[in-house]
Design a protein around this motif. Structure first.
Motif, mmCIF file in Angstrom:
data_model
loop_
_atom_site.group_PDB
_atom_site.id
_atom_site.type_symbol
_atom_site.label_atom_id
_atom_site.label_comp_id
_atom_site.label_asym_id
_atom_site.label_seq_id
_atom_site.Cartn_x
_atom_site.Cartn_y
_atom_site.Cartn_z
ATOM 1 N N PRO A 177 43.825 8.270 -3.737
ATOM 2 C CA PRO A 177 44.477 7.129 -4.399
ATOM 3 C C PRO A 177 43.862 5.780 -4.024
ATOM 4 C CG PRO A 177 46.137 8.671 -3.621
ATOM 5 C CD PRO A 177 44.821 9.135 -3.067
ATOM 6 N N LYS A 178 43.459 5.607 -2.763
ATOM 7 C CA LYS A 178 42.887 4.328 -2.332
ATOM 8 C C LYS A 178 41.533 4.056 -2.994
ATOM 9 C CE LYS A 178 45.062 3.764 2.223
ATOM 10 N NZ LYS A 178 45.737 5.000 2.537
ATOM 11 N N THR A 179 40.891 5.115 -3.486
ATOM 12 C CA THR A 179 39.582 4.940 -4.124
ATOM 13 C C THR A 179 39.696 4.067 -5.375
ATOM 14 O OG1 THR A 179 38.899 7.116 -3.327
ATOM 15 C CG2 THR A 179 37.610 6.160 -5.111
ATOM 16 N N LEU A 180 40.754 4.293 -6.150
ATOM 17 C CA LEU A 180 40.927 3.534 -7.391
ATOM 18 C C LEU A 180 41.173 2.058 -7.108
ATOM 19 C CD1 LEU A 180 43.112 6.155 -9.285
ATOM 20 C CD2 LEU A 180 40.694 5.650 -9.656
ATOM 21 N N GLY A 212 48.131 -2.993 -12.703
ATOM 22 C CA GLY A 212 47.988 -3.635 -11.406
ATOM 23 C C GLY A 212 48.704 -2.916 -10.282
ATOM 24 N N GLY A 213 48.957 -1.609 -10.428
ATOM 25 C CA GLY A 213 49.648 -0.836 -9.403
ATOM 26 C C GLY A 213 48.817 -0.689 -8.145
ATOM 27 N N ASN A 214 49.491 -0.349 -7.051
ATOM 28 C CA ASN A 214 48.784 -0.194 -5.782
ATOM 29 C C ASN A 214 48.565 1.278 -5.445
ATOM 30 O OD1 ASN A 214 51.237 0.812 -4.688
ATOM 31 N ND2 ASN A 214 51.900 -1.278 -4.180
ATOM 32 N N ALA A 215 47.907 1.529 -4.290
ATOM 33 C CA ALA A 215 47.551 2.901 -3.902
ATOM 34 C C ALA A 215 48.782 3.751 -3.656
ATOM 35 C CB ALA A 215 46.663 2.872 -2.647
ATOM 36 N N MET A 216 49.859 3.157 -3.136
ATOM 37 C CA MET A 216 51.076 3.928 -2.876
ATOM 38 C C MET A 216 51.698 4.444 -4.167
ATOM 39 S SD MET A 216 52.908 1.785 0.205
ATOM 40 C CE MET A 216 54.276 2.949 0.234
ATOM 41 N N GLN A 217 51.682 3.629 -5.215
ATOM 42 C CA GLN A 217 52.209 4.078 -6.505
ATOM 43 C C GLN A 217 51.361 5.217 -7.081
ATOM 44 O OE1 GLN A 217 52.118 -0.112 -7.967
ATOM 45 N NE2 GLN A 217 54.128 0.363 -8.846
#
Length: 574
Positions: free
Chosen positions: A431-434, A532-537
């Motif tokens: 997820p953090k890659t995106l 604009g979502g974050n890695a946690m989402q």
């Protein structure tokens, strides 16, 4: 006994064994069926199960087929003769080359009716092959020793097989003039360096570190991801060892102020050579040199050997089969990203595809792939290499690493215009890659429409199957580690490394296995990115879609007994 045998369907050697009273017909029939079930030759089964005397079987075979009989105890292993036959054939057919006279090769064999073995070796060597009957148990023992002794087995390299002072080594870069220095040609220095490199290959290490300090000089090797000290030569030798390594890798031995890169090719025999990638770095007390051992076999392992769960493997293969899109592999340095990419490239490597790679540097030569070493000093960057690839009618492009916005934008454009792009990024999970790409400046809609699959990975040490031990871990502790109640109710056995280890492993571990998070970028994830979502989402959505994270993947390996909790806690975040 003879009458019984004559009335049966036995023929050839089985009939002779019954006639000579070596084994009863009833036991022979049972053994024959069992051997077929276990896919073993009949003679091997009889000897392994101690149903018949190996010497008696050999004598019977010799008389039945008129083939000479030889006692292997009276013969010394001749490595030059053994090397005449490819060791894969020796291992496959369980035969042993004994003597070569002109165009005749005498072959030790337990079953002279094994014509397939004889024909294969005739074809491979272009020699006339004469079988010689030997005892099965002695044959197996000699084959094992022979394979360990010859230089075609990486794990069987022995110092005595090589002249450590005159081993054929040299740099890969043929465009530089050879540098010589009397200091680095000292026999003790040459022998020491060659021995360290051979020992590292023999042990299966991935890196060798030569580290000078103010009052000591040490050599360390990285084995299964863990560094350990292997030598402490005198500190006075540090500069000489450094100079020797720089000469071997075609570097400038007079330049000690800036880092240098080079390669060493160590030729072990006519058909076998090992490459090392070499880097120097100036430190307070001299130059630290690190050698990466480049093992071509790691790129040929096959996707089944890497450690993917079945669902993860199917997902990777599915996206490799697509004609366009981007597959990203993420993880820290040393997590096996390059092997994952090379494995995918090997799957795609066929005559109908044009495949190009830009790497820094190209670690392993892949026949059929157009590999480019980036060189920023002359303007050949990842971005400029990608631009050149797009003018060369590519089908598949591999970029060693996406480091900047320009490279990312060109790679995405290639993925959007009908090319399959594979690359790596340094992030902790999928997820953090995106969001990392958004931070680099890539437009969210471009990411959502181009990136199709992300693989995050780590490498954990495998437990040695020979000596691993079951551990008694309280249920509460396992729940804290992340195991579910239904798993624990069904029963989970936790294994750990043996404290003493064994001859087959290193402190209870042998080899490494991949731990993966394979995340397909769905439409919902794409919308989260564009909004604009974050890695946690993104991680929450991935979990809803059934994507297992690195921790869960590691726990599955623990549950299967492949690795231990200590290793999973070392390489994954709870």
């Amino acid at each position: 006994m003879a009458a019984t045998a004559s009335q049966s369907n036995l023929a050839g050697l089985p009939r002779r064994l019954v006639q000579d009273g070596i084994i009863s017909e009833e036991k022979l029939q049972e053994a024959s069926e069992a051997a077929k079930r276990e896919r073993l030759p009949l003679i091997a089964y009889l000897v392994n199960e101690e149903l018949a005397d190996p010497r008696a079987i050999a004598v019977a075979a010799s008389h039945e087929f008129g083939v000479p009989l030889l006692d292997l105890d009276a013969v010394e292993i001749d490595l030059d003769v053994i090397r005449v036959v490819d060791q894969n054939l020796v291992s496959k057919h369980r035969v042993l080359p004994l003597v070569k006279r002109g165009q005749r090769l005498f072959l030790g064999i337990a079953d002279p009716t094994n014509l397939q073995a004889i024909d294969d070796i005739k074809f491979a060597t272009s020699l006339r092959v004469d079988p010689v009957v030997v005892e099965q148990d002695k044959l197996e023992e000699r084959i094992t020793k022979a394979i360990e002794a010859v230089d075609t087995s990486m794990s069987g390299l022995e110092d005595d097989d090589f002249d450590l002072e005159n081993l054929d080594v040299g740099g890969v870069d043929e465009h530089e003039d050879e540098v010589t220095n009397d200091d680095v040609e000292d026999a003790p220095v040459v022998r020491f360096v060659n021995k360290v490199l051979l020992d590292a290959i023999k042990r299966g290490a991935s890196d060798v570190h030569f580290e000078p300090y103010e009052k000591f000089f040490r050599v360390r090797t990285r084995l299964d991801g863990v560094l350990s000290e292997v030598a402490n030569p005198p500190v006075a030798l540090a500069n000489k060892v450094c100079a020797r390594l720089k000469v071997m890798s075609r570097m400038d031995i007079a330049e000690r102020r800036v880092p240098q890169d080079g390669r060493i090719k160590m030729r072990l025999s006519k058909n076998r050579a090992i490459d090392f990638r070499v880097n120097t770095c100036p430190t307070l007390f001299g130059e630290k040199i690190v050698l990466r051992i480049l093992d071509p076999s790691s790129a040929q392992l096959g996707i089944e050997m890497l450690g993917y769960e079945d669902q993860q493997r199917v997902m990777y293969e599915k996206h490799l089969a697509k004609p366009y899109g981007m597959i990203l592999v993420t993880g820290p340095t040393g997590s096996g990203k390059t092997v994952s990419l090379y494995t995918g490239i090997n799957i795609l490597n066929e005559p109908g595809r044009n495949i190009s790679t830009a790497e820094d540097p190209a670690e392993i030569n892949l026949p059929g792939i157009n590999q480019v070493n980036v060189n920023p000093k002359v303007g050949l960057t990842f971005a400029s290499a990608l631009k050149a690839f797009l003018r060369q009618d590519p089908d598949v492009i591999m970029v060693g690493e996406i480091r900047d916005l320009e490279t990312a934008e060109i790679a995405i454009k290639a993925a959007q215009t009908g090319h399959l792009v594979l690359s790596t990024l340094h992030t902790n999970d999928a997820p953090k890659t995106l969001t990392r790409m958004v931070d680099m400046g890539v437009m969210p809609y471009a990411i959502a429409t181009s990136v199709s699959l992300i693989i995050a990975q780590r490498l954990a040490r495998r437990l040695c199957n020979n000596c691993k031990e079951a551990r008694d871990v309280p249920r509460e502790a396992l729940e804290k580690e992340g195991f579910q109640a239904d798993e624990l109710d069904a029963g989970v056995t936790i294994y750990g490394p043996s404290e003493k280890g064994c001859k087959q492993c290193n402190d209870g571990y042998k080899g490494r296995v991949g731990i993966f998070q394979v995340m397909e970028v769905s439409e919902t994830m794409g919308r989260i990115i564009m909004e604009g979502g974050n890695a946690m989402q993104i991680a929450d959505q991935a979990a809803k879609e059934g994507v297992i994270d690195l921790r869960r993947s590691g726990l599955n390996k623990v549950k299967e007994g492949v690795t231990g909790l200590e290793e999973i806690n070392r390489v994954t975040i709870e």
